[in-house]
Scaffold this active site. Structure first.
Site, PDB file in Angstrom:
ATOM      1  N   ASP A   3       0.843  -1.195   0.000  1.00 38.75           N
ATOM      2  CA  ASP A   3       0.000   0.000   0.000  1.00 38.75           C
ATOM      3  C   ASP A   3       0.878   1.245   0.000  1.00 38.75           C
ATOM      4  O   ASP A   3       1.769   1.389   0.847  1.00 38.75           O
ATOM      5  CB  ASP A   3      -0.902   0.011   1.242  1.00 38.75           C
ATOM      6  CG  ASP A   3      -1.745   1.271   1.334  1.00 38.75           C
ATOM      7  OD1 ASP A   3      -2.813   1.307   0.691  1.00 38.75           O
ATOM      8  OD2 ASP A   3      -1.350   2.218   2.046  1.00 38.75           O
ATOM      9  N   TYR A  47       2.953   9.846   0.111  1.00 41.37           N
ATOM     10  CA  TYR A  47       3.956   9.158   0.919  1.00 41.37           C
ATOM     11  C   TYR A  47       5.377   9.388   0.389  1.00 41.37           C
ATOM     12  O   TYR A  47       6.355   9.061   1.079  1.00 41.37           O
ATOM     13  CB  TYR A  47       3.699   7.648   0.950  1.00 41.37           C
ATOM     14  CG  TYR A  47       2.405   7.219   1.591  1.00 41.37           C
ATOM     15  CD1 TYR A  47       1.556   8.129   2.228  1.00 41.37           C
ATOM     16  CD2 TYR A  47       2.015   5.885   1.558  1.00 41.37           C
ATOM     17  CE1 TYR A  47       0.371   7.720   2.791  1.00 41.37           C
ATOM     18  CE2 TYR A  47       0.829   5.469   2.131  1.00 41.37           C
ATOM     19  CZ  TYR A  47      -0.005   6.387   2.741  1.00 41.37           C
ATOM     20  OH  TYR A  47      -1.185   5.970   3.297  1.00 41.37           O
ATOM     21  N   LYS A 106      -2.931   5.935  -4.070  1.00 44.62           N
ATOM     22  CA  LYS A 106      -4.014   6.876  -3.765  1.00 44.62           C
ATOM     23  C   LYS A 106      -3.768   8.210  -4.444  1.00 44.62           C
ATOM     24  O   LYS A 106      -2.619   8.624  -4.624  1.00 44.62           O
ATOM     25  CB  LYS A 106      -4.119   7.092  -2.253  1.00 44.62           C
ATOM     26  CG  LYS A 106      -4.160   5.808  -1.448  1.00 44.62           C
ATOM     27  CD  LYS A 106      -4.158   6.077   0.051  1.00 44.62           C
ATOM     28  CE  LYS A 106      -3.868   4.819   0.836  1.00 44.62           C
ATOM     29  NZ  LYS A 106      -2.463   4.362   0.705  1.00 44.62           N
ATOM     30  N   HIS A 148      -7.800   9.722  -1.610  1.00 47.38           N
ATOM     31  CA  HIS A 148      -7.160   9.676  -0.293  1.00 47.38           C
ATOM     32  C   HIS A 148      -7.995  10.305   0.824  1.00 47.38           C
ATOM     33  O   HIS A 148      -7.988   9.819   1.951  1.00 47.38           O
ATOM     34  CB  HIS A 148      -5.788  10.360  -0.378  1.00 47.38           C
ATOM     35  CG  HIS A 148      -4.800   9.812   0.585  1.00 47.38           C
ATOM     36  ND1 HIS A 148      -3.458   9.683   0.280  1.00 47.38           N
ATOM     37  CD2 HIS A 148      -4.922   9.339   1.854  1.00 47.38           C
ATOM     38  CE1 HIS A 148      -2.820   9.156   1.323  1.00 47.38           C
ATOM     39  NE2 HIS A 148      -3.679   8.960   2.285  1.00 47.38           N
TER      40      HIS A 148
END
Length: 282
Positions: free
Chosen positions: A42, A47, A75, A106
């Site tokens: 994931d 990120y 996302k 998100h």
């Protein structure tokens, strides 16, 4: 594995990678996870590790692991909701993939109706992803989204742990056939005292497991898709070592009593939290 509402099979256990931005650590975490049997990774644009994960996966594929055996989730951040296609193409380029297995919106901020409808179109084209869903949506937002759009999300990824079990949201998701994917199963280590609670340590001792393993087993038995995050090979292996025991009905009820219905990260009903996510300064 679970079958999503569009028929796609999805692993019910994977590796979370939030805050995994060190190239060596993130690469080794992905490798350790896949070698330990994880079959889902994931990530997300925000990120800042899609490129790292893409290189790690490419290395594993070159060694013989098959792309179709690794389920990749990414996302779209809310500042990309005006042009989801371009945002997703950039994510896929960073990941080195032609297609993601699951793409999520998100957060339920900004023009997420437009974003969802663009995701619907991209999904129907059948090229860039196999399934679409959302993240951090409340039960009420799920009801609203389903009512006024064509495609029901396959997944809602929400903060889920002992103190925020999301039972009401899970019930509404169940009504619509939406899978419950949970992040932050350990409250992101913001409450270490939780794992010293006698009720939890007693259950852990009975099975020869750690309190965190018992927590994961509890959430798994509640039907939550799990993505615990770690960059340590030993913890990555430990997190997955939860499939050789089952909690009793009484133990499940005991652990349900920990619920405070208070998410720390995904608190979409908390205006202060929302303002912080949106970058508002007061």
């Amino acid at each position: 594995m679970i079958r999503l509402n569009n028929g796609v099979m999805m692993p019910d256990f994977g590796l979370g990678t939030f805050h995994s931005t060190d190239e060596r650590e993130c690469t080794e975490a992905v490798r350790a996870a896949v070698e330990c049997g994880y079959r889902m990774i994931d990530t997300a644009r925000i990120y800042c590790n899609e490129e790292i994960i893409g290189r790690a996966l490419d290395s594993l594929f070159r060694e013989g692991f098959r792309r179709e055996d690794i389920f990749v989730v990414t996302k779209v951040w809310f500042d990309d909701y005006e042009d989801v296609r371009s945002a997703l193409m950039r994510s896929l380029e960073r990941l080195g993939l032609e297609q993601a297995d699951l793409v999520l919106l998100h957060w339920p901020f900004g023009n997420y109706y437009k974003a969802w409808r663009e995701l619907e179109t991209l999904y129907e084209e059948g090229k860039l992803m196999r399934a679409i869903g959302v993240s951090n949506f409340s039960a009420a937002q799920i009801v609203d989204l389903v009512k006024f759009n064509r495609i029901v999300p396959a997944v809602n990824q929400i903060e889920t742990n002992l103190i925020s079990q999301q039972r009401e949201c899970r019930e509404w998701m169940r009504r619509y056939g939406i899978a419950h994917m949970g992040y932050g199963p350990f409250v992101r280590d913001k409450m270490p005292q939780l794992y010293e609670d006698g009720r939890l340590t007693e259950i852990a001792a009975k099975y020869g497991k750690s309190p965190r393993q018992v927590t994961l087993r509890f959430l798994h038995q509640e039907g939550v898709i799990l993505i615990p995050k770690s960059v340590h090979r030993e913890r990555i292996a430990e997190n997955m070592d939860i499939f050789d025991f089952s909690l009793t009905d009484g133990e499940m009820e005991c652990l349900r009593a920990f619920d405070r219905n208070t998410p720390l990260t995904g608190a979409v009903q908390d205006p202060a939290r929302v303002a912080k996510i949106l970058g508002e300064v007061h």
